[in-house]
Enzyme design. Structure first.
Site, PDB file in Angstrom:
ATOM      1  N   HIS A 160      41.727  61.972  43.860  1.00 33.07           N
ATOM      2  CA  HIS A 160      41.510  59.540  42.966  1.00 33.07           C
ATOM      3  C   HIS A 160      40.774  60.138  42.250  1.00 33.07           C
ATOM      4  CE1 HIS A 160      37.932  60.779  45.583  1.00 33.07           C
ATOM      5  NE2 HIS A 160      36.743  59.996  44.819  1.00 33.07           N
ATOM      6  N   VAL A 213      34.403  62.086  48.452  1.00 30.99           N
ATOM      7  CA  VAL A 213      36.204  61.612  49.030  1.00 30.99           C
ATOM      8  C   VAL A 213      37.035  63.138  48.773  1.00 30.99           C
ATOM      9  CG1 VAL A 213      37.971  60.774  50.170  1.00 30.99           C
ATOM     10  CG2 VAL A 213      36.129  59.709  49.511  1.00 30.99           C
TER      11      VAL A 213
HETATM   12  P1  DGP Z   1      34.114  59.892  44.414  1.00 23.89           P
HETATM   13  O1  DGP Z   1      32.396  59.885  45.074  1.00 23.89           O
HETATM   14  O2  DGP Z   1      34.402  60.295  43.643  1.00 23.89           O
HETATM   15  O3  DGP Z   1      34.651  60.782  45.248  1.00 23.89           O
HETATM   16  O4  DGP Z   1      34.433  58.596  45.155  1.00 23.89           O
HETATM   17  C1  DGP Z   1      35.093  58.129  46.313  1.00 23.89           C
HETATM   18  C2  DGP Z   1      35.131  56.816  46.555  1.00 23.89           C
HETATM   19  O5  DGP Z   1      35.869  55.953  47.492  1.00 23.89           O
HETATM   20  C3  DGP Z   1      33.843  55.464  46.339  1.00 23.89           C
HETATM   21  O6  DGP Z   1      33.332  55.122  45.350  1.00 23.89           O
HETATM   22  C4  DGP Z   1      33.949  54.907  47.012  1.00 23.89           C
HETATM   23  C5  DGP Z   1      35.356  55.043  47.868  1.00 23.89           C
HETATM   24  N1  DGP Z   1      35.142  54.665  49.312  1.00 23.89           N
HETATM   25  C6  DGP Z   1      35.074  55.690  50.363  1.00 23.89           C
HETATM   26  N2  DGP Z   1      35.682  54.812  51.695  1.00 23.89           N
HETATM   27  C7  DGP Z   1      36.238  54.178  51.062  1.00 23.89           C
HETATM   28  C8  DGP Z   1      37.525  52.959  51.439  1.00 23.89           C
HETATM   29  O7  DGP Z   1      37.463  53.820  52.649  1.00 23.89           O
HETATM   30  N3  DGP Z   1      37.902  52.452  51.671  1.00 23.89           N
HETATM   31  C9  DGP Z   1      37.688  52.046  50.136  1.00 23.89           C
HETATM   32  N4  DGP Z   1      38.710  51.002  49.650  1.00 23.89           N
HETATM   33  N5  DGP Z   1      36.309  53.134  49.482  1.00 23.89           N
HETATM   34  C10 DGP Z   1      36.318  53.970  49.693  1.00 23.89           C
END
Ligand code: DGP
Length: 115
Positions: free
Chosen positions: A101, A97
């Site tokens: 974060h 994403v």
């Molecule tokens: P990264 O690989 O570091 O970009 O982690 C992205 C994280 O974001 C992954 O562990 C899943 C989480 N994620 C993706 N979409 C959503 C969402 O719509 N809601 C929530 N709560 N988490 C999400």
């Protein structure tokens, strides 16, 4: 804010999430695909694509991100036993994403490897 950014939309309250903390500048919510009993994502409300895009003037923001993680670890009851803080950065870093974060992961024994 980029319309297509899912984390901007979560920060704006347009997409539901399990929010565990928020203030003027940050939101923390539970990861939709938790890797451990506690798996929280802490994000700045402002859209920063990744840690690689942090500017000199955003040092305080970067520090506050970690301080929020520390406080949430205490709130989640995992501070004593330990936890992991992860920022994936860019495609080879496994970032999916493109909105900065910090993962706060804990509540079980984590492996020593970094993958
Ligand atoms: P990264 O690989 O570091 O970009 O982690 C992205 C994280 O974001 C992954 O562990 C899943 C989480 N994620 C993706 N979409 C959503 C969402 O719509 N809601 C929530 N709560 N988490 C999400």
């Amino acid at each position: 804010m980029p319309e297509e950014c899912i984390f901007c939309r979560i920060a704006a309250g347009e997409v539901p999430s399990d929010i565990v903390y928020q203030d003027e500048d940050f939101v923390a919510f539970r990861d939709i695909f938790p890797q451990a009993p506690t798996h929280v994502l802490i994000i700045p409300k402002t859209h920063i694509t990744s840690a690689a895009r942090l500017m000199e003037g955003q040092q305080e923001l970067a520090g506050r991100l970690i301080m929020i993680a520390r406080k949430l670890a205490e709130k989640e009851g995992i501070a004593e036993r330990g936890y992991r803080l992860v920022i994936n950065c860019g495609s080879q870093g496994g970032q999916q994403v493109p909105h900065l974060h910090l993962h706060l992961i804990g509540g079980r024994q984590l492996s020593g490897g970094l993958g």
